[in-house]
Design an enzyme around this catalytic site. Structure first.
Site, PDB file in Angstrom:
ATOM      1  CG  ASP A   1      -7.493  -4.550  -4.111  1.00 36.55           C
ATOM      2  OD1 ASP A   1      -8.340  -4.700  -3.211  1.00 36.55           O
ATOM      3  OD2 ASP A   1      -7.612  -3.720  -5.032  1.00 36.55           O
TER       4      ASP A   1
ATOM      5  CE1 TYR B   1      -2.516   2.089  -1.007  1.00 34.43           C
ATOM      6  CE2 TYR B   1      -3.465   4.226  -0.426  1.00 34.43           C
ATOM      7  CZ  TYR B   1      -3.455   2.838  -0.324  1.00 34.43           C
ATOM      8  OH  TYR B   1      -4.388   2.213   0.471  1.00 34.43           O
TER       9      TYR B   1
END
Length: 246
Positions: A53, A111
């Protein structure tokens, strides 16, 4: 046609995310494709392991692209790093088999999310972490994170509405470590839904603050209601660390 694989590092602060947008040149994919086209004189489309994003960073994004050029991997790497903006770096280029696909062949991803947890904010890490001045119960957060491990339908911990695609994912590991004022969350799983890590992190933080009960994890996994989970923390603290392949 040659199939080329790249490992990419980028600071996403000034970009609108990974995916190319027709009305903007502020995407990671768009920037790299433009430089590749300048290099080889033909239209190039790169395939990323997944989208990140706006504002999200990467240490190990993986992408592949097809080209006719006979340039060496060293020449490609050198050209890209010379002409790309300095907040996008190509760490490695290699030639791979024709069947390699950066997205479809990915088996798992790791992540990181960073939280600056101190009464005094940070000047240096403000674009790469989320500032939380409240005291956190790390033991309770760790116990809550264990409820998320394994295979579940995570739609209640995502920004997705109804979808025909499966929203079942498997989380293999969640670690929460603190070094000084910096809190480091690590998530490893076979895939993550839209904004899923940011919502999971927000939920764990609110549990640590005492705003939410630990049982909210079980409730949202069962009822799949997004509003019952915690807030979506900002993209600035999120990094794609590594993509795993067989």
């Amino acid at each position: 046609m040659r199939n080329m694989k790249m490992t990419i590092e980028y600071d996403g602060k000034r970009y609108l995310g990974w995916q190319r947008l027709g009305n903007s040149d502020k995407t990671i994919q768009g920037k790299i494709e433009n430089v590749l086209m300048q290099m080889v004189g033909e239209k190039i489309e790169i395939i990323g392991s997944g989208r990140t994003d706006a504002g999200t960073h990467a240490r190990g994004q993986v992408a592949n692209f097809k080209m006719k050029s006979t340039l060496s991997t060293h020449e490609i790497l050198t050209f890209l790093n010379r002409y790309l903006p300095n907040d996008i770096v190509i760490k490695d280029v290699s030639e791979v088999g024709d069947r390699f696909h950066a997205r479809y062949n990915a088996k798992a991803k790791q992540y990181s999310y960073y939280v600056w947890n101190d009464v005094i904010p940070t000047a240096f890490y403000r674009h790469h972490s989320f500032y939380v001045p409240q005291e956190l119960d790390l033991e309770k957060m760790g116990k809550a994170s264990e409820k998320l491990l394994g295979t579940h339908d995570f739609i209640g911990f995502s920004a997705l509405k109804k979808t025909k695609k499966s929203t079942v994912r498997k989380i293999e590991e969640i670690r929460i470590e603190k070094e000084g004022a910096m809190l480091h969350f690590t998530f490893i799983g076979d895939g993550f839904l839209h904004k899923m890590i940011r919502i999971l992190t927000g939920t764990l933080l609110e549990i640590g603050m005492g705003k939410l009960d630990m049982n909210v994890i079980d409730d949202v996994l069962e009822n799949k209601i997004r509003q019952d989970a915690g807030e979506t923390v900002p993209a600035a603290g999120l990094f794609l660390d590594e993509v795993f392949y067989e």
